[in-house]
Design an enzyme around this catalytic site. Structure first.
Site, PDB file in Angstrom:
ATOM      1  N   PHE A 154       0.804  -1.002  -0.085  1.00  0.00           N
ATOM      2  CA  PHE A 154      -0.030  -0.006  -0.346  1.00  0.00           C
ATOM      3  C   PHE A 154       1.040   1.169   0.275  1.00  0.00           C
ATOM      4  O   PHE A 154       0.475   2.388  -0.338  1.00  0.00           O
ATOM      5  CB  PHE A 154      -0.668  -0.101   1.154  1.00  0.00           C
ATOM      6  CG  PHE A 154       0.044   0.731   3.102  1.00  0.00           C
ATOM      7  CD1 PHE A 154      -0.043   2.038   2.685  1.00  0.00           C
ATOM      8  CD2 PHE A 154       0.182  -0.250   3.174  1.00  0.00           C
ATOM      9  CE1 PHE A 154       0.513   2.070   4.002  1.00  0.00           C
ATOM     10  CE2 PHE A 154       1.197  -0.196   4.827  1.00  0.00           C
ATOM     11  CZ  PHE A 154       0.896   1.274   4.863  1.00  0.00           C
ATOM     12  N   LYS A 178      -1.129  -7.615  -9.393  1.00  0.00           N
ATOM     13  CA  LYS A 178      -2.302  -7.648  -8.240  1.00  0.00           C
ATOM     14  C   LYS A 178      -1.861  -6.223  -7.335  1.00  0.00           C
ATOM     15  O   LYS A 178      -1.300  -6.623  -6.868  1.00  0.00           O
ATOM     16  CB  LYS A 178      -1.770  -8.985  -7.149  1.00  0.00           C
ATOM     17  CG  LYS A 178      -3.017  -9.733  -7.065  1.00  0.00           C
ATOM     18  CD  LYS A 178      -3.942  -8.417  -5.577  1.00  0.00           C
ATOM     19  CE  LYS A 178      -2.868  -8.738  -4.937  1.00  0.00           C
ATOM     20  NZ  LYS A 178      -3.436  -7.818  -3.586  1.00  0.00           N
ATOM     21  N   GLU A 181      -4.842  -3.939  -1.678  1.00  0.00           N
ATOM     22  CA  GLU A 181      -6.281  -3.452  -1.910  1.00  0.00           C
ATOM     23  C   GLU A 181      -6.418  -2.130  -1.284  1.00  0.00           C
ATOM     24  O   GLU A 181      -7.268  -2.280  -1.131  1.00  0.00           O
ATOM     25  CB  GLU A 181      -6.814  -4.828  -1.037  1.00  0.00           C
ATOM     26  CG  GLU A 181      -6.687  -5.241  -0.218  1.00  0.00           C
ATOM     27  CD  GLU A 181      -5.669  -6.460   0.123  1.00  0.00           C
ATOM     28  OE1 GLU A 181      -4.544  -5.431  -0.154  1.00  0.00           O
ATOM     29  OE2 GLU A 181      -5.710  -6.865   1.339  1.00  0.00           O
ATOM     30  N   SER A 231       5.397  -6.645   3.065  1.00  0.00           N
ATOM     31  CA  SER A 231       5.974  -7.326   4.396  1.00  0.00           C
ATOM     32  C   SER A 231       6.808  -8.305   4.543  1.00  0.00           C
ATOM     33  O   SER A 231       6.571  -9.392   3.552  1.00  0.00           O
ATOM     34  CB  SER A 231       4.964  -7.453   5.672  1.00  0.00           C
ATOM     35  OG  SER A 231       3.931  -8.089   5.041  1.00  0.00           O
ATOM     36  N   CYS A 286       9.246   1.849   3.197  1.00  0.00           N
ATOM     37  CA  CYS A 286      10.459   0.661   3.581  1.00  0.00           C
ATOM     38  C   CYS A 286      12.474   1.050   3.951  1.00  0.00           C
ATOM     39  O   CYS A 286      13.041   0.705   4.586  1.00  0.00           O
ATOM     40  CB  CYS A 286      10.560  -0.540   2.452  1.00  0.00           C
ATOM     41  SG  CYS A 286      11.285   0.333   1.408  1.00  0.00           S
ATOM     42  N   GLU A 386       8.945  -3.627  12.747  1.00  0.00           N
ATOM     43  CA  GLU A 386       8.585  -2.834  12.125  1.00  0.00           C
ATOM     44  C   GLU A 386       7.487  -2.112  12.294  1.00  0.00           C
ATOM     45  O   GLU A 386       6.339  -2.550  12.448  1.00  0.00           O
ATOM     46  CB  GLU A 386       8.707  -3.255  10.911  1.00  0.00           C
ATOM     47  CG  GLU A 386       8.749  -1.446   9.911  1.00  0.00           C
ATOM     48  CD  GLU A 386       8.399  -2.812   8.267  1.00  0.00           C
ATOM     49  OE1 GLU A 386       7.864  -3.593   8.502  1.00  0.00           O
ATOM     50  OE2 GLU A 386       8.768  -2.075   7.200  1.00  0.00           O
TER      51      GLU A 386
END
Ligand code: NAD
Length: 502
Positions: A154, A178, A181, A231, A286, A386
């Protein structure tokens, strides 16, 4: 449109944007207001199969499309992205929360990869060795693999899809994407522009969904390679599952990036850089810097760092002057607030508390302001996990060696930085630090696409990184050809039963 007038996010199959027939949907929510912006489908297995089948069919012709024709599509595509960058940034900010300027940066870093993809003719060259034996030449072809797939997170809904499908398609593959979402809308706008630029039907397909869609991608026998960014927990699952199914897989995963602050560093520059890297994008990068190690006397800079952090403006990304937008979801907010409390409970010192900030006009947003925890140590949850929020953990070390040891003992290896005025110290750091991407007075050292993203150790699975030089090898199979041509009137050689070429 669905029956309650909320737009639906479409699938892209064989060049058509179509409404999913699924009965499973999820809301795409503005994290600053909780407004439902759209509904995203969880594609059915039939729809996923149709997307892969269309990519498989398109591969038959796309793989043989001339280099120049492929490159020209990406030249056009970069122009369309530039022309629409404001609109793209506005969509991104609405669904993801980051500031408009940062959203433009998100699009721009992806645009750089599109520009790189338009140079594919220079990138996908084979090698040739003349006369490896008498009259024998050996050369290589870098041939596309077939249907490739990408699964994206995301936090960079423009940049990361653009890390993937342009390079895969430019090298002659077809693609099934993909998107996350949680914020698929800007990704879909980029996909529309890609078709407008001339990507043929079936070459790029998009499915939506969560766990089931990801598992279907990992298992599908017609998908040859999977690129994942997200992740560590999910990436490890994807790596194992897709590798087991015989695919080529690369996974860029979670991080815990540390910066070392040496006492000789330029104080003002360093503090400003640290603040931007720790709290920008609400800490949801990240390559953010959620841990700093203050070496020696630089430990005295903490109060000033906290004052600068406290002065940041927390508000919606569309508001002028906002430094820190909301985190992506109410559950992310709950998790970040919970981790801060855990940090306090486990003995860290709360230097700056950003929980529950007052944000005028956005009472329902997922806001947490800049938070600083000092005295953080390995073993504390705030260090070991994290956090992915605007929370900075501060540690101390007496010297460079001690600081390097802390970083090298951490399982992650995405990025790191050092702030110093000493070339000697910087060079020692660059040599001895066991992290894949290193900044020297640069807080977020994400490489431009002339290079590849090269996170390491626990932050990555698979040998090759996304975009840049490495990804050409990821998306192609090297075929090595050894050839000899006989003249018609040449004398037949004796039978050779050895493996030696003569
Ligand atoms: P995530 O792992 O939750 O989601 C990534 C993708 O996996 C999404 O498309 C999602 O639909 C899917 N997914 C989620 N849960 C799944 C499950 N249980 N099984 C199968 N698929 C699943 O990641 P996120 O929260 O969207 O993104 C943030 C994470 O991504 C952070 O850990 C961040 O460090 C990481 N990240 C890494 C890089 C990098 O280059 N190393 C870049 C960006 C983000």
């Amino acid at each position: 449109m669905s029956n309650n007038n909320i737009p639906t996010v479409k699938l892209l199959i064989n060049g058509e944007f179509i409404e999913s027939k699924t009965d499973q949907w999820r809301d795409v929510v503005n994290p600053a207001t909780q407004e439902v912006l759209a509904r995203v489908p969880f594609a059915t297995q039939d729809e996923i199969d149709a997307a892969v089948a269309s990519a498989k069919e398109a591969f038959k012709t796309w793989r043989k499309t001339p280099i120049g024709a492929r490159a020209r599509i990406f030249l056009k595509y970069q122009q369309l992205i530039r022309e629409n960058i404001k609109e793209l940034a506005a969509i991104l900010t609405a669904e993801q929360g980051k500031t408009l300027a940062d959203a433009e940066g998100d699009v721009f870093r992806g645009l750089e990869v599109v520009e790189h993809a338009s140079a594919v003719g220079n990138l996908q060259l084979g090698e040739l060795a003349n006369n490896v034996a008498g009259g024998v030449d050996t050369y290589t072809l870098l041939q596309p693999l077939g249907v490739c797939a990408g699964i994206t997170p995301f936090n960079f809904p423009a940049m990361i899809p653009l890390w993937m499908f342009p390079m895969a398609i430019a090298t002659g593959n077809t693609f099934v994407l993909k998107p996350s979402e949680q914020d698929p809308m800007v990704t879909m706008r980029l996909v529309e522009l890609a078709l407008e630029a001339g990507i043929p039907a079936g070459v790029l397909n998009v499915i939506h969904g969560g766990v089931d869609a990801v598992n279907a991608v990992c298992d599908h026998p017609d998908i040859k390679a999977v690129s994942f960014v997200g992740s560590t927990h999910v990436g490890t699952h994807v790596y194992n599952r897709a590798s087991q199914a015989g695919k080529r897989v690369q996974c860029m995963m979670g991080a815990k990036n540390h910066a070392i602050v040496m006492p000789d560093a330029n104080k003002e520059q360093t503090l400003n850089n640290l603040i931007g890297a720790a709290f920008g994008a609400a800490g949801q990068r990240c390559m953010a810097l959620p841990v700093i190690i203050l070496v020696g006397e630089s430990r005295n800079w903490l109060p000033e760092l906290a004052r600068k952090a406290e002065a940041l403006k927390v508000s919606a990304g569309i508001e002028a002057g906002t430094d820190v937008g909301p985190v992506i979801s109410t559950s992310a907010l709950e998790r970040v607030n919970g981790l801060i409390q855990k940090g306090i409970d486990e003995g860290a010192e709360l230097v700056l508390d950003g929980r529950n900030p007052e944000v005028a006009g956005y009472a329902d947003g997922n806001f947490v302001g800049p938070t600083i925890l000092a005295g953080v140590k390995p073993g504390m949850t705030v260090y070991d996990e994290e956090i992915f929020g605007p929370v900075l953990c501060v540690m101390q070390a007496d010297n460079l060696d001690e600081a390097i040891d802390i970083i090298n003992a951490n399982p992650n290896g995405n990025g790191t930085a050092i702030f110093t005025r000493s070339g000697g110290i910087a060079r020692r750091f660059q040599e001895d630090i066991d992290v894949g991407q290193v900044g020297i007075n640069v807080p977020i050292p994400v490489p431009v696409p002339l290079f590849s993203f090269s996170g390491s150790r626990g932050s990555k699975l698979g040998d090759l990184g996304p975009y840049g030089k490495q990804v050409i090898l990821f998306y192609t199979q090297t075929k090595t050809i050894t050839a000899r041509w006989f003249d018609d009137d040449e004398q037949a050689a004796a039978v050779n039963t050895t493996i030696t070429l003569k």
